[in-house]
Design a protein around this motif. Structure first.
Motif, PDB file in Angstrom:
ATOM      1  N   ALA A 203       5.275  11.679 -21.950  1.00 28.26           N
ATOM      2  CA  ALA A 203       6.388  12.528 -22.383  1.00 28.26           C
ATOM      3  C   ALA A 203       7.439  11.711 -23.127  1.00 28.26           C
TER       4      ALA A 203
ATOM      5  N   ARG B  18      14.285  17.484 -23.116  1.00 26.71           N
ATOM      6  CA  ARG B  18      13.515  17.250 -21.900  1.00 26.71           C
ATOM      7  C   ARG B  18      14.347  17.635 -20.689  1.00 26.71           C
TER       8      ARG B  18
ATOM      9  N   SER C 164      12.208  16.132 -28.569  1.00 29.62           N
ATOM     10  CA  SER C 164      12.327  17.407 -27.875  1.00 29.62           C
ATOM     11  C   SER C 164      13.353  17.318 -26.754  1.00 29.62           C
TER      12      SER C 164
ATOM     13  N   THR D 114      10.389  20.141 -23.382  1.00 35.58           N
ATOM     14  CA  THR D 114       9.485  19.659 -22.339  1.00 35.58           C
ATOM     15  C   THR D 114      10.126  19.972 -20.996  1.00 35.58           C
TER      16      THR D 114
ATOM     17  N   THR E  50       6.727  24.421 -26.587  1.00 32.50           N
ATOM     18  CA  THR E  50       7.028  24.131 -25.196  1.00 32.50           C
ATOM     19  C   THR E  50       5.886  23.421 -24.491  1.00 32.50           C
ATOM     20  N   VAL E  51       6.215  22.308 -23.856  1.00 25.60           N
ATOM     21  CA  VAL E  51       5.276  21.599 -22.983  1.00 25.60           C
ATOM     22  C   VAL E  51       5.729  21.808 -21.544  1.00 25.60           C
TER      23      VAL E  51
ATOM     24  N   SER F  93      11.949  22.328 -29.699  1.00 22.78           N
ATOM     25  CA  SER F  93      10.888  21.718 -28.901  1.00 22.78           C
ATOM     26  C   SER F  93      11.430  21.392 -27.517  1.00 22.78           C
TER      27      SER F  93
ATOM     28  N   TRP G  10       0.613  20.478 -18.814  1.00 20.33           N
ATOM     29  CA  TRP G  10       0.188  19.173 -18.304  1.00 20.33           C
ATOM     30  C   TRP G  10       0.247  19.182 -16.779  1.00 20.33           C
TER      31      TRP G  10
END
Length: 245
Positions: A163, A171, A169, A191, A80-81, A189, A108
Motif C-alpha cells: 500500500a 489512505r 491515494s 485505500t 478504491t482499494v 483514489s 486485498w
C-alpha cells in the motif's frame, strides 16, 4: 423486462457465436429454464457488455449469438482499494459481495495479528477463487461490467508495504479510538484499511500511521468487521463517488 446477465471469460464481438462456460450454462438451462431465442446479456469483465440471443442449448451447454456490443459507464469515479482482515464464517463472503456492489476496485484480504483464521497456501488459493466467483455473481446482479481484483491474502506487513508503494491515494485506517480529522473535499483514489474482529493492535495502528494512513472513526458505536468496511465504502462513495441522496 431486464435481460439476465452472465459473465464470460471469452472475447465478445458482434456477430460471433459463443459456447458459454459450464456454470452459466447450467444456470441458464436448469435454474432459469431459458430457451432458444431468449435474450440475455453478457459481459467479459473489461467493461464490454453484449446483448445476445440463445441459439442452442441443452442441460450443460448453451450457445449464444452476440447481437450487439456496448460499453456503458457504470464504474465509480472513485478508485478504491479495500484492505480487509480475514474473518471467520461467511463474513468475508458478505464483504466481497457487498463491496463489489458498492463499486470497489480491488480487494486485498489480509492476515493481521488478531486474525482468527489461519489457512495454508492451498486453502488460501481456494478461498481466493471462491471470492472471485462471489465478485462475478455480484457484478452479474448489480450491473457492473468490470470485475474487481481479488488478491491472495498476505500478511499485514506485506500488505502495508504494498500500500505504501502506491500512488498518492488517500489512505484511511478505521480505528475506534481515532480523533476526528478533516477529510479532503475531493478524492480520486482511496485505500481503506479494516481490521479483524478484535481490531488492530497498537503496533499495527502505529505502523499504518507511519506509512501515511490517517486514522478514521465512524461514529460512537463499534461496528462488526463485516459492517465497518461497507459503511466506510458507502460513505466514501457518497462523498467522492457516485452515490447520491
Amino acid at each position: 423486462m431486464l435481460r439476465p446477465r452472465f459473465f464470460t471469460a471469452q472475447t465478445l464481438s458482434e456477430g460471433s457465436t459463443l459456447t458459454l462456460e459450464k456454470e452459466p450454462s447450467r444456470h441458464i438451462a436448469k435454474a432459469l429454464r431459458m430457451r432458444a431465442g431468449d435474450s440475455l446479456c453478457l459481459f467479459d469483465g473489461s467493461g464490454i457488455e453484449a446483448h445476445g440471443e440463445i441459439s442452442d442449448l441443452d442441460k450443460s451447454q448453451v450457445s449464444v449469438i452476440v447481437k450487439s456490443i456496448q460499453q456503458p459507464t457504470r464504474e465509480s469515479p472513485l478508485d478504491t482499494v479495500l484492505i480487509i482482515a480475514l474473518s471467520r464464517g461467511d463474513r468475508m463472503d458478505t464483504v466481497v459481495q457487498k463491496a463489489t456492489e458498492l463499486g470497489v476496485t480491488e480487494i486485498w484480504p489480509m492476515i493481521s495479528e488478531r486474525t482468527g483464521v489461519r489457512l495454508d497456501e492451498t486453502r488460501l488459493a481456494r478461498k481466493r477463487q471462491h471470492w472471485e466467483r462471489i465478485a462475478i455473481s455480484a457484478c452479474e446482479q448489480c450491473g457492473r461490467n468490470r470485475l474487481p481484483t481479488v488478491e491472495t491474502p498476505t500478511s499485514f506487513e506485506e500488505t502495508l508495504q504494498r500500500a505504501a508503494k502506491g500512488d498518492d491515494s488517500l489512505r484511511l485506517i478505521l480505528h475506534t479510538s481515532a480523533h476526528p480529522s478533516p477529510l479532503p473535499t475531493h478524492c480520486k483514489s482511496l485505500t481503506l484499511l479494516v481490521g479483524p474482529e478484535g481490531g488492530f493492535s497498537d503496533e499495527e495502528v502505529t505502523a499504518a500511521l507511519d506509512q501515511g494512513f490517517c486514522a478514521l472513526q465512524m461514529g460512537p458505536r463499534i461496528l462488526r468487521t463485516e459492517t465497518a468496511p461497507l459503511v466506510g465504502l458507502a460513505l466514501a462513495q457518497a462523498r467522492w463517488g457516485d452515490i447520491s441522496l
